[in-house]
Write an enzyme that holds these catalytic residues in place. Structure first.
Site, short mmCIF file in Angstrom:
data_model
loop_
_atom_site.label_atom_id
_atom_site.label_comp_id
_atom_site.label_asym_id
_atom_site.label_seq_id
_atom_site.Cartn_x
_atom_site.Cartn_y
_atom_site.Cartn_z
N TYR A 194 0.85 -1.18 0.00
CA TYR A 194 0.00 0.00 0.00
C TYR A 194 0.89 1.23 0.00
CZ TYR A 194 -3.59 3.36 1.34
OH TYR A 194 -4.44 4.44 1.37
N ASP A 254 -3.05 5.67 -2.62
CA ASP A 254 -4.03 6.66 -2.16
C ASP A 254 -3.99 7.85 -3.12
OD1 ASP A 254 -5.48 8.61 -0.84
OD2 ASP A 254 -4.29 8.56 0.99
N GLU A 282 -13.98 4.48 5.49
CA GLU A 282 -12.98 5.02 6.41
C GLU A 282 -13.56 5.26 7.80
OE1 GLU A 282 -10.17 5.00 7.38
OE2 GLU A 282 -8.99 6.59 6.44
N ASN A 312 -9.04 -0.34 7.04
CA ASN A 312 -7.84 0.43 7.34
C ASN A 312 -7.48 0.25 8.80
OD1 ASN A 312 -5.79 2.31 7.58
ND2 ASN A 312 -7.08 4.10 7.26
N ASP A 340 -0.97 15.73 6.37
CA ASP A 340 -1.83 15.07 5.39
C ASP A 340 -3.11 15.88 5.19
OD1 ASP A 340 -2.93 13.22 3.67
OD2 ASP A 340 -3.64 11.90 5.27
N ASP A 386 -6.17 10.36 -2.98
CA ASP A 386 -6.89 11.45 -2.32
C ASP A 386 -8.22 11.74 -3.03
OD1 ASP A 386 -5.07 11.76 -0.28
OD2 ASP A 386 -3.95 13.36 -1.24
N ARG A 393 -13.37 5.43 -1.74
CA ARG A 393 -13.30 5.60 -0.29
C ARG A 393 -14.36 6.60 0.14
NH1 ARG A 393 -8.22 8.19 3.18
NH2 ARG A 393 -9.54 9.62 4.33
#
Length: 299
Positions: free
Chosen positions: A48, A89, A191, A213, A62, A91, A161
């Protein structure tokens, strides 16, 4: 020697085949290419590439400060170093629907096997922090449709996500997960689920793979692989774990220099030079061109 012996297309097909078995795939987060090789060496099913880690690696929080170029560049460095499939990821997709399609193609060119696009407002926040905002359903469905339309390799995994559970509750998360699947998402990443029953509710609501996660110090409990497998979760990620372990060890090492004047007390905690050379396969480079590399590794 050098890079992966499998093409990106082969790794994407392998990820699809593994997901089709229904078993749980474990994807630790690689904080650099060398750690990706270690993940493969230890027998995990994938790698990942965390947005939080990429940000931290640049010394940034982040909160959506990284660029597509930075993410794609680091993704390529990591993905090409391992035969394992890598999921990155992405985003919020780095812009509006056309930008999302470009993001997908850019990351596809970087060699990843999959990516996820989220429903947060841009600039986003870490998924386990308070104060998140999510976009309306129409906006996120356009992101996912653009991502699906943008890919050229149909085996590239497009994951959606959703962070809506922390904003509007669990039923909203279930409803959004269903809508994202209808829009073409190949998998769902819910999430900041609070407990195992919430993961189980998402699992029961959709007929595509579901990701859990397991990030430390977040909203979710750290469930075991057995617990997650028993409720039908298909992918588990440990996004920042290796970075946290490495930085913790680095800090203790620096403290040891200050306190002891030497690193002798912590030599046993370090990766030995011989182990590092084995991991990066120095012997193969030596065999390839003894005129460039000609040495003996000291034990």
């Amino acid at each position: 020697m050098l890079y992966s012996t499998r093409t990106a297309a082969e790794k994407r097909a392998a990820l699809r085949a593994e997901l089709a078995t229904g078993r749980l795939l474990r994807l630790p987060g690689a904080f650099n290419p060398l750690s990706a090789r270690l993940i493969e060496r230890k027998g995990f099913e994938g790698v990942y590439i965390s947005g939080a880690v990429l940000s931290a690696d640049l010394g940034l929080p982040d909160i959506g400060l990284t660029t597509l170029t930075e993410v794609a560049g680091r993704s390529q460095q990591i993905a090409r170093m391992t035969n394992l499939p890598a999921i990155v990821d992405a985003d919020t997709g780095f812009g509006e629907p056309m930008n999302v399609a470009r993001t997908v193609q850019t990351l596809e060119d970087a060699g990843v096997a999959g990516l996820h696009i989220e429903d947060q407002v841009n600039p986003k926040r870490c998924g386990h922090l308070d104060g998140k905002q999510v976009v309306d359903e129409d906006t996120v469905l356009k992101r996912i449709r653009a991502a699906v339309q943008g890919r050229r390799d149909q085996n590239l995994l497009i994951m959606a996500r959703t962070d809506i559970r922390a904003v509007d509750g669990m039923q909203a998360a279930i409803d959004r997960a269903k809508a994202l699947v209808d829009a073409g998402a190949d998998a769902i990443f819910p999430e900041a689920m609070r407990d195992l029953s919430e993961f189980e509710a998402i699992r029961g609501a959709v007929d595509v793979p579901v990701l859990a996660n397991m990030t430390e110090f977040g909203k979710s409990e750290l469930f075991s692989t057995t617990q997650l497998a028993n409720i039908g979760i298909n992918i588990v990620i440990y996004p920042v774990s290796l970075l946290r372990l490495a930085m913790g060890a680095a800090e203790r090492g620096l403290d040891t220099i200050i306190a002891e004047g030497s690193l002798n007390p912590v030599l046993g905690e370090m990766q030995h030079r011989a182990d590092l050379y084995e991991l990066i396969d120095y012997a193969a480079y030596n065999a390839f061109d003894e005129g460039v590399f000609n040495f003996t590794v000291e034990k």
